[in-house]
Write a protein that holds these residues in place. Structure first.
Motif, PDB file in Angstrom:
ATOM      1  N   LEU A  28       0.836  -1.199   0.000  1.00  0.00           N
ATOM      2  CA  LEU A  28       0.000   0.000   0.000  1.00  0.00           C
ATOM      3  C   LEU A  28       0.875   1.255   0.000  1.00  0.00           C
ATOM      4  N   ILE A  29       1.942   1.242   0.789  1.00  0.00           N
ATOM      5  CA  ILE A  29       2.875   2.368   0.802  1.00  0.00           C
ATOM      6  C   ILE A  29       3.516   2.528  -0.567  1.00  0.00           C
ATOM      7  N   HIS A  30       3.902   1.415  -1.176  1.00  0.00           N
ATOM      8  CA  HIS A  30       4.508   1.458  -2.506  1.00  0.00           C
ATOM      9  C   HIS A  30       3.554   2.078  -3.526  1.00  0.00           C
ATOM     10  N   LYS A  31       2.292   1.663  -3.474  1.00  0.00           N
ATOM     11  CA  LYS A  31       1.299   2.200  -4.410  1.00  0.00           C
ATOM     12  C   LYS A  31       1.103   3.696  -4.170  1.00  0.00           C
ATOM     13  N   GLY A  32       1.065   4.139  -2.912  1.00  0.00           N
ATOM     14  CA  GLY A  32       0.937   5.558  -2.602  1.00  0.00           C
ATOM     15  C   GLY A  32       2.117   6.355  -3.110  1.00  0.00           C
ATOM     16  N   LEU A  33       3.331   5.827  -2.943  1.00  0.00           N
ATOM     17  CA  LEU A  33       4.534   6.493  -3.447  1.00  0.00           C
ATOM     18  C   LEU A  33       4.520   6.560  -4.968  1.00  0.00           C
ATOM     19  N   GLU A  34       4.105   5.482  -5.583  1.00  0.00           N
ATOM     20  CA  GLU A  34       4.010   5.431  -7.043  1.00  0.00           C
ATOM     21  C   GLU A  34       3.031   6.496  -7.555  1.00  0.00           C
ATOM     22  N   ASN A  35       1.880   6.615  -6.893  1.00  0.00           N
ATOM     23  CA  ASN A  35       0.880   7.607  -7.289  1.00  0.00           C
ATOM     24  C   ASN A  35       1.324   9.033  -6.986  1.00  0.00           C
ATOM     25  N   ALA A  36       2.196   9.216  -6.001  1.00  0.00           N
ATOM     26  CA  ALA A  36       2.646  10.553  -5.611  1.00  0.00           C
ATOM     27  C   ALA A  36       3.532  11.188  -6.680  1.00  0.00           C
ATOM     28  N   GLY A  37       4.241  10.392  -7.431  1.00  0.00           N
ATOM     29  CA  GLY A  37       5.097  10.926  -8.479  1.00  0.00           C
ATOM     30  C   GLY A  37       6.482  11.283  -7.966  1.00  0.00           C
ATOM     31  N   SER A  38       7.259  11.939  -8.818  1.00  0.00           N
ATOM     32  CA  SER A  38       8.661  12.217  -8.496  1.00  0.00           C
ATOM     33  C   SER A  38       8.842  13.392  -7.540  1.00  0.00           C
ATOM     34  N   ASP A  39       7.878  14.292  -7.431  1.00  0.00           N
ATOM     35  CA  ASP A  39       7.973  15.434  -6.521  1.00  0.00           C
ATOM     36  C   ASP A  39       7.334  15.044  -5.187  1.00  0.00           C
ATOM     37  N   LEU A  40       8.050  14.197  -4.406  1.00  0.00           N
ATOM     38  CA  LEU A  40       7.486  13.620  -3.197  1.00  0.00           C
ATOM     39  C   LEU A  40       7.527  14.595  -2.030  1.00  0.00           C
ATOM     40  N   THR A  41       6.357  14.832  -1.469  1.00  0.00           N
ATOM     41  CA  THR A  41       6.194  15.608  -0.248  1.00  0.00           C
ATOM     42  C   THR A  41       5.190  14.855   0.628  1.00  0.00           C
ATOM     43  N   PRO A  42       5.078  15.209   1.891  1.00  0.00           N
ATOM     44  CA  PRO A  42       4.043  14.540   2.692  1.00  0.00           C
ATOM     45  C   PRO A  42       2.650  14.707   2.084  1.00  0.00           C
ATOM     46  N   GLU A  43       2.382  15.876   1.534  1.00  0.00           N
ATOM     47  CA  GLU A  43       1.065  16.125   0.929  1.00  0.00           C
ATOM     48  C   GLU A  43       0.853  15.283  -0.328  1.00  0.00           C
ATOM     49  N   SER A  44       1.886  15.196  -1.177  1.00  0.00           N
ATOM     50  CA  SER A  44       1.726  14.407  -2.407  1.00  0.00           C
ATOM     51  C   SER A  44       1.600  12.916  -2.088  1.00  0.00           C
ATOM     52  N   PHE A  45       2.256  12.467  -1.006  1.00  0.00           N
ATOM     53  CA  PHE A  45       2.123  11.074  -0.601  1.00  0.00           C
ATOM     54  C   PHE A  45       0.694  10.767  -0.153  1.00  0.00           C
ATOM     55  N   VAL A  46       0.116  11.655   0.663  1.00  0.00           N
ATOM     56  CA  VAL A  46      -1.277  11.470   1.100  1.00  0.00           C
ATOM     57  C   VAL A  46      -2.204  11.491  -0.109  1.00  0.00           C
ATOM     58  N   GLU A  47      -1.976  12.408  -1.037  1.00  0.00           N
ATOM     59  CA  GLU A  47      -2.787  12.452  -2.260  1.00  0.00           C
ATOM     60  C   GLU A  47      -2.607  11.173  -3.075  1.00  0.00           C
ATOM     61  N   GLY A  48      -1.395  10.630  -3.100  1.00  0.00           N
ATOM     62  CA  GLY A  48      -1.147   9.364  -3.797  1.00  0.00           C
ATOM     63  C   GLY A  48      -1.922   8.221  -3.173  1.00  0.00           C
ATOM     64  N   LEU A  49      -1.961   8.187  -1.839  1.00  0.00           N
ATOM     65  CA  LEU A  49      -2.757   7.164  -1.157  1.00  0.00           C
ATOM     66  C   LEU A  49      -4.246   7.345  -1.445  1.00  0.00           C
TER      67      LEU A  49
END
Length: 80
Positions: free
Chosen positions: A4-25
């Motif tokens: 699940l973490i991997h999928k969230g990181l994948e969806n977050a994209g290359s500009d990783l921030t805490p906000e983009s990670f939550v949006e990815g999840l």
């Protein structure tokens, strides 16, 4: 859960921030964990993600878990 973490990181994209990670999840829809748990779906207003579960028994000799129930939907109750 690592997948699940991997999928969230994948969806977050290359500009990783805490906000983009939550949006990815929150963009995870109908994610199949190959039987580890039920299908996972998240959203901005729904962070529960897993609504189905099942019970297993351990087969120690074979080093595997054997499902002893089918998938069952959890009861959603709000505690006050």
């Amino acid at each position: 859960m690592v997948t699940l973490i991997h999928k969230g990181l994948e969806n977050a994209g290359s500009d990783l921030t805490p906000e983009s990670f939550v949006e990815g999840l929150e963009r995870i829809r109908n994610y199949d964990t190959d039987g580890i748990c039920g299908i996972i779906t998240c959203g901005p207003d729904d962070h529960k993600s897993v609504y189905y579960s099942r019970c297993y028994k351990a087969d120690v000799d074979k080093k595997q878990f054997i499902p002893i129930t089918g998938w069952r939907k959890s009861v959603n109750k709000v505690l006050k």
